[in-house]
Design a protein around this motif. Sequence first.
Motif, mmCIF file in Angstrom:
data_model
loop_
_atom_site.group_PDB
_atom_site.id
_atom_site.type_symbol
_atom_site.label_atom_id
_atom_site.label_comp_id
_atom_site.label_asym_id
_atom_site.label_seq_id
_atom_site.Cartn_x
_atom_site.Cartn_y
_atom_site.Cartn_z
ATOM 1 N N ARG A 184 0.815 -1.214 0.000
ATOM 2 C CA ARG A 184 0.000 0.000 0.000
ATOM 3 C C ARG A 184 0.851 1.267 0.000
ATOM 4 N NH1 ARG A 184 -3.039 1.470 3.939
ATOM 5 N NH2 ARG A 184 -4.723 2.364 2.701
ATOM 6 N N PRO A 186 2.976 4.283 -1.187
ATOM 7 C CA PRO A 186 3.099 4.952 -2.496
ATOM 8 C C PRO A 186 4.557 5.069 -2.918
ATOM 9 C CG PRO A 186 2.782 6.566 -0.766
ATOM 10 C CD PRO A 186 2.645 5.226 -0.106
ATOM 11 N N TYR A 210 8.516 2.095 -0.336
ATOM 12 C CA TYR A 210 7.845 1.566 -1.521
ATOM 13 C C TYR A 210 8.572 0.342 -2.055
ATOM 14 C CZ TYR A 210 6.166 1.186 -6.331
ATOM 15 O OH TYR A 210 5.660 0.716 -7.511
ATOM 16 N N ASP A 240 -9.232 -0.308 -2.328
ATOM 17 C CA ASP A 240 -7.934 -0.516 -2.975
ATOM 18 C C ASP A 240 -7.869 0.234 -4.302
ATOM 19 O OD1 ASP A 240 -5.403 -1.510 -3.519
ATOM 20 O OD2 ASP A 240 -6.177 -3.317 -4.481
ATOM 21 N N LYS A 241 -7.267 1.407 -4.265
ATOM 22 C CA LYS A 241 -7.100 2.201 -5.478
ATOM 23 C C LYS A 241 -5.865 3.087 -5.332
ATOM 24 C CE LYS A 241 -10.232 5.846 -3.843
ATOM 25 N NZ LYS A 241 -11.460 6.620 -4.134
ATOM 26 N N TYR A 242 -5.389 3.589 -6.447
ATOM 27 C CA TYR A 242 -4.212 4.461 -6.432
ATOM 28 C C TYR A 242 -4.625 5.874 -6.031
ATOM 29 C CZ TYR A 242 -0.448 7.429 -8.157
ATOM 30 O OH TYR A 242 0.553 8.374 -8.255
ATOM 31 N N GLU A 244 -2.577 9.420 -5.384
ATOM 32 C CA GLU A 244 -1.259 10.035 -5.531
ATOM 33 C C GLU A 244 -0.709 10.513 -4.189
ATOM 34 O OE1 GLU A 244 0.900 13.070 -8.686
ATOM 35 O OE2 GLU A 244 -1.164 13.470 -8.059
ATOM 36 N N GLN A 247 -1.307 6.348 -1.362
ATOM 37 C CA GLN A 247 -1.263 4.888 -1.360
ATOM 38 C C GLN A 247 -1.187 4.345 -2.785
ATOM 39 O OE1 GLN A 247 -5.148 3.893 0.458
ATOM 40 N NE2 GLN A 247 -5.731 3.014 -1.493
ATOM 41 N N SER A 248 -0.606 3.150 -2.899
ATOM 42 C CA SER A 248 -0.564 2.442 -4.168
ATOM 43 C C SER A 248 -1.719 1.454 -4.222
ATOM 44 C CB SER A 248 0.757 1.674 -4.313
ATOM 45 O OG SER A 248 1.844 2.544 -4.480
ATOM 46 N N LYS A 249 -2.117 1.098 -5.423
ATOM 47 C CA LYS A 249 -3.074 0.010 -5.581
ATOM 48 C C LYS A 249 -2.319 -1.292 -5.359
ATOM 49 C CE LYS A 249 -6.447 -1.960 -8.811
ATOM 50 N NZ LYS A 249 -7.466 -2.095 -7.760
#
Length: 283
Positions: A184, A186, A210, A240-242, A244, A247-249
């Motif tokens: 998760r 980024p 990351y 669960d989504k990107y 900016e 968090q990362s997907k």
Amino acid sequence: MSRLLNAEFHRLIKYKPYWIDCIAVVLYGIYATLLNDFGYTPSIDSFLFEALPYICIITGVVFSQFIGEDYTCGTIRNKLINGHTRKTYYLTEIIVIFLANVTVFNLYVITTILAGLLRKWEFEFKTKVLFNCYIACIFTIFLITAMSVFLIILIRYKVAGLIAIVSLSIFLLIIGNASYNKLRQPEYRLPNEYEIEEKGITEPIQNALYYGGNIRKIYEFIIFSDPNGQAVYDTELMYDKYIEFDQSKVATYPYIKIIIFSILESTASIVIGIYLFNRKDIR
């Protein structure tokens, strides 16, 4: 097989630890939603699946004793003498325990929805998204059921089965949760207050936490192959989504991957479990 199924369902209905499990889940759902003041108005979705990892551990404990009683009382030997094959017995336990686990999970979901509506909370996501998440949870429950039965049915003693299922579940939960949190992170993050004031950094910077490349694929594989890791992921699947700098997907096509991994691992554990159970000496 139908005769054995009826007998096992009848035994389950009279099994007190299972009813305690059901009541405990309902009480937890009430406590989590009705008896807490959050200082803001949350959505029902945020509570809908959050208990899944813990439900799977608790039901594992209950059914380690449920199957263990067959060994302790010698009823498993009687069932085999009365014409039921070991394969039939194994598959029967899979079906009974899976449906029982789904029932416990549904009790929690229904309790959460009703309690949330009583507090006049709303749903954040559309029905289709929540339904997809629910289906993912059901496949995860089937995988955890298959893995649990594989472990429990090959252990003769109730206490040993309980210790084994709790130890393994907690270990897999820790591994799955750690892998999920790593993915998760980024790739870039905003500078914190110290970096702005002391170092004069104002632009987004590389996030040291990351994980990318092959390492990311390894952690993703761990999440989907780990039953309790799947359960952790299921609780947050709709979020669960990107985002900016936030968090990362975690993974692409998560619903499909959960279903595929669950089917493959469940099938493998059932086939191997039946093979080992056929070779097991039952006294």
